[in-house]
Write a protein that holds these residues in place. Structure first.
Motif, PDB file in Angstrom:
ATOM      1  N   GLU A 122       2.304  15.337   1.005  1.00 26.11           N
ATOM      2  CA  GLU A 122       2.810  14.192   1.432  1.00 26.11           C
ATOM      3  C   GLU A 122       4.359  13.933   0.812  1.00 26.11           C
TER       4      GLU A 122
ATOM      5  N   LEU B  92      -6.490  -1.830  11.904  1.00 24.56           N
ATOM      6  CA  LEU B  92      -7.664  -1.615  13.209  1.00 24.56           C
ATOM      7  C   LEU B  92      -6.792  -1.920  14.411  1.00 24.56           C
TER       8      LEU B  92
ATOM      9  N   HIS C  33      -9.274  -2.473  -1.371  1.00 22.50           N
ATOM     10  CA  HIS C  33      -7.957  -2.659  -1.188  1.00 22.50           C
ATOM     11  C   HIS C  33      -7.414  -3.591  -2.254  1.00 22.50           C
TER      12      HIS C  33
HETATM   13  P1  FAD Z   1      -5.742  -2.572   6.897  1.00 24.57           P
HETATM   14  O1  FAD Z   1      -6.569  -1.456   7.066  1.00 24.57           O
HETATM   15  O2  FAD Z   1      -5.485  -3.177   8.072  1.00 24.57           O
HETATM   16  O3  FAD Z   1      -6.364  -3.335   5.721  1.00 24.57           O
HETATM   17  C1  FAD Z   1      -6.300  -3.274   4.385  1.00 24.57           C
HETATM   18  C2  FAD Z   1      -7.387  -4.182   3.869  1.00 24.57           C
HETATM   19  O4  FAD Z   1      -7.233  -5.687   4.144  1.00 24.57           O
HETATM   20  C3  FAD Z   1      -8.597  -3.666   4.076  1.00 24.57           C
HETATM   21  O5  FAD Z   1      -9.058  -2.494   3.312  1.00 24.57           O
HETATM   22  C4  FAD Z   1      -9.448  -4.933   4.172  1.00 24.57           C
HETATM   23  O6  FAD Z   1      -9.719  -5.096   2.515  1.00 24.57           O
HETATM   24  C5  FAD Z   1      -8.688  -5.958   4.533  1.00 24.57           C
HETATM   25  N1  FAD Z   1      -8.653  -6.150   5.862  1.00 24.57           N
HETATM   26  C6  FAD Z   1      -7.850  -6.135   6.902  1.00 24.57           C
HETATM   27  N2  FAD Z   1      -8.219  -6.665   7.942  1.00 24.57           N
HETATM   28  C7  FAD Z   1      -9.444  -7.008   7.673  1.00 24.57           C
HETATM   29  C8  FAD Z   1     -10.331  -7.326   8.776  1.00 24.57           C
HETATM   30  N3  FAD Z   1     -10.440  -7.645  10.023  1.00 24.57           N
HETATM   31  N4  FAD Z   1     -11.593  -7.576   8.097  1.00 24.57           N
HETATM   32  C9  FAD Z   1     -11.924  -7.566   6.644  1.00 24.57           C
HETATM   33  N5  FAD Z   1     -10.963  -7.032   5.877  1.00 24.57           N
HETATM   34  C10 FAD Z   1      -9.769  -6.735   6.333  1.00 24.57           C
HETATM   35  N6  FAD Z   1       2.581   1.891   3.438  1.00 24.57           N
HETATM   36  C11 FAD Z   1       3.918   1.904   4.322  1.00 24.57           C
HETATM   37  O7  FAD Z   1       4.486   0.881   3.954  1.00 24.57           O
HETATM   38  N7  FAD Z   1       4.305   3.120   4.269  1.00 24.57           N
HETATM   39  C12 FAD Z   1       3.394   4.245   4.468  1.00 24.57           C
HETATM   40  O8  FAD Z   1       3.822   5.356   4.723  1.00 24.57           O
HETATM   41  C13 FAD Z   1       2.308   4.272   3.744  1.00 24.57           C
HETATM   42  N8  FAD Z   1       1.430   5.262   3.522  1.00 24.57           N
HETATM   43  C14 FAD Z   1       0.202   5.197   3.023  1.00 24.57           C
HETATM   44  C15 FAD Z   1      -0.703   6.134   2.764  1.00 24.57           C
HETATM   45  C16 FAD Z   1      -2.114   6.010   2.414  1.00 24.57           C
HETATM   46  C17 FAD Z   1      -2.734   7.354   2.429  1.00 24.57           C
HETATM   47  C18 FAD Z   1      -2.395   5.043   1.894  1.00 24.57           C
HETATM   48  C19 FAD Z   1      -3.685   4.688   1.194  1.00 24.57           C
HETATM   49  C20 FAD Z   1      -1.477   3.943   1.879  1.00 24.57           C
HETATM   50  C21 FAD Z   1      -0.318   3.857   2.451  1.00 24.57           C
HETATM   51  N9  FAD Z   1       0.645   2.748   2.404  1.00 24.57           N
HETATM   52  C22 FAD Z   1       1.712   2.801   3.162  1.00 24.57           C
HETATM   53  C23 FAD Z   1       0.341   1.391   1.989  1.00 24.57           C
HETATM   54  C24 FAD Z   1      -0.384   0.537   2.970  1.00 24.57           C
HETATM   55  O9  FAD Z   1       0.510   0.193   4.045  1.00 24.57           O
HETATM   56  C25 FAD Z   1      -0.985  -0.739   2.281  1.00 24.57           C
HETATM   57  O10 FAD Z   1      -1.837  -0.144   1.105  1.00 24.57           O
HETATM   58  C26 FAD Z   1      -1.273  -2.058   2.935  1.00 24.57           C
HETATM   59  O11 FAD Z   1      -1.445  -3.008   2.079  1.00 24.57           O
HETATM   60  C27 FAD Z   1      -2.712  -1.734   3.801  1.00 24.57           C
HETATM   61  O12 FAD Z   1      -2.548  -0.917   4.873  1.00 24.57           O
HETATM   62  P2  FAD Z   1      -4.075  -0.478   5.424  1.00 24.57           P
HETATM   63  O13 FAD Z   1      -3.494   0.314   6.721  1.00 24.57           O
HETATM   64  O14 FAD Z   1      -5.021   0.265   4.474  1.00 24.57           O
HETATM   65  O15 FAD Z   1      -4.444  -1.846   6.001  1.00 24.57           O
END
Ligand code: FAD
Length: 319
Positions: free
Chosen positions: A17, A128, A153
């Motif tokens: 990455e 999601l 998270h």
């Molecule tokens: P989501 O999957 O939407 O949710 C995060 C957490 O919120 C869930 O784990 C859960 O605890 C809770 N949650 C959300 N919706 C619900 C629901 N409906 N019901 C119950 N719980 C819910 N950030 C950047 O800005 N740019 C990047 O390029 C980037 N790359 C990343 C790469 C990886 C491999 C990882 C692990 C993280 C990366 N991030 C990046 C950080 C990421 O954007 C943050 O961690 C952000 O806070 C959450 O994103 P997510 O897609 O996991 O969120």
């Protein structure tokens, strides 16, 4: 090709990455480094997306060049909050036109200087929503990856740093919803307790998450950076790691050597469990990532085109 295919094979595969550098020189340096790293045959490389679309144009330029000039299977990260849907679709249309099939679908953190992420009007609130949107609008064109959190998270981890069983299970149930909505692969947040990761994989399997789960490995490069990153992500740091780092924390070379040693041991344990994928958070640096892969016998030293100062027998941490 979709990256989940290589992750399902019998061969051990690894990936790198990168993030978009701030200057033009930085971008050129990154591509030189990437060319050298791609010579070792990673199954894919990915490039991050600045929260709220702050690096949108640059990320798009970089991912196009990765896929079509460096010729490595490429994945673009895409966050969906603090951004109108049109901007998301523009990014997806652009990469589709350029033959890029892999996206890491994310919610995103708040943009720099803000402490909350924002759902814009008509926009998305979580990863999601983005996965559902991508499947509805683009069918099965994209291979979709999502983020998984072996320790839950950080938003849902309480102040004492320990997620209760209920919090952890809710987080897993939500991850399953992302997979059920169409995600093909999970890459995990960084971790330093390998048992925590292996338990997470097992727990995912128990609730019917069957897609490949790829461990995200961040080699320790620098003591302060390590503390900052693990603090931000609320990552558990095993006592023996703190004990090993404490006496060497001001010696950058020794910290790097320890980071390589630790990364190697973590990966060995992961591979011994039967998992065949490793994802390296390179922070745009090549040495630690390549040294770990070399220690594991996954790449050949003869293909490394630079001298190897990090392999000097510096101290006890040399593997
Ligand atoms: P989501 O999957 O939407 O949710 C995060 C957490 O919120 C869930 O784990 C859960 O605890 C809770 N949650 C959300 N919706 C619900 C629901 N409906 N019901 C119950 N719980 C819910 N950030 C950047 O800005 N740019 C990047 O390029 C980037 N790359 C990343 C790469 C990886 C491999 C990882 C692990 C993280 C990366 N991030 C990046 C950080 C990421 O954007 C943050 O961690 C952000 O806070 C959450 O994103 P997510 O897609 O996991 O969120």
């Amino acid at each position: 090709e979709k990256i989940q295919e290589a992750a399902k094979g019998d061969r051990v595969v690894f990936s790198f990455e990168f993030f978009p550098p701030k200057t033009e020189d930085g971008v050129e340096n990154l591509f030189e480094r990437m060319e050298r790293m791609v010579a070792h045959n990673p199954s894919f490389c990915d490039i991050t997306w600045g929260a709220g679309g702050s690096t949108a144009d640059l990320t798009l330029e970089i991912v196009k060049r990765m896929q079509n000039m460096v010729c490595v299977e490429s994945m673009m990260h895409l966050t969906c909050t603090n951004m109108p849907v049109e901007k998301i679709d523009h990014a997806l249309d652009t990469i589709k036109t350029n033959g890029i099939q892999n996206v890491l679908a994310l919610r995103g953190d708040p943009p720099h200087g803000q402490d909350k992420f924002v759902q814009v009007e008509g926009g998305f609130a979580c990863a999601l929503d983005l996965v559902k949107h991508m499947r509805a609008k683009y069918g099965d064109y994209f291979g979709i990856t999502v983020a998984g959190y072996p320790e839950a998270h950080p938003d849902v981890i309480p102040a004492n740093g320990i997620a209760t069983k209920e919090i952890y299970e809710n987080d897993l149930a939500y991850l399953k919803r992302k997979v059920d909505a169409g995600a093909d692969l999970i890459i995990t947040q960084l971790f330093y307790d390998t048992d925590v990761f292996l338990k997470f994989v097992n727990d995912c399997r128990q609730i019917g998450i069957n897609c490949p789960i790829v461990p995200g490995i961040m080699p320790i490069n620098n003591y302060k950076g390590f503390l900052r990153m693990t603090g931000f992500c609320k990552t558990k740091i095993p006592e023996e790691i703190m004990a090993a780092l404490e006496p060497i924390k001001d010696n950058e070379e020794a910290v790097k050597a320890y980071g390589i040693h630790l990364g190697t041991e973590m990966c060995k344990k992961i591979l011994a469990s039967g998992i065949k994928t490793l994802h390296l958070y390179t922070l745009n640096m090549e040495k630690s990532a390549l040294a770990i892969l070399m220690n594991l016998g996954l790449i050949e030293e003869s293909k490394i085109s630079r001298p190897l100062p990090w392999r000097r027998p510096t101290n006890v941490f040399r593997v």
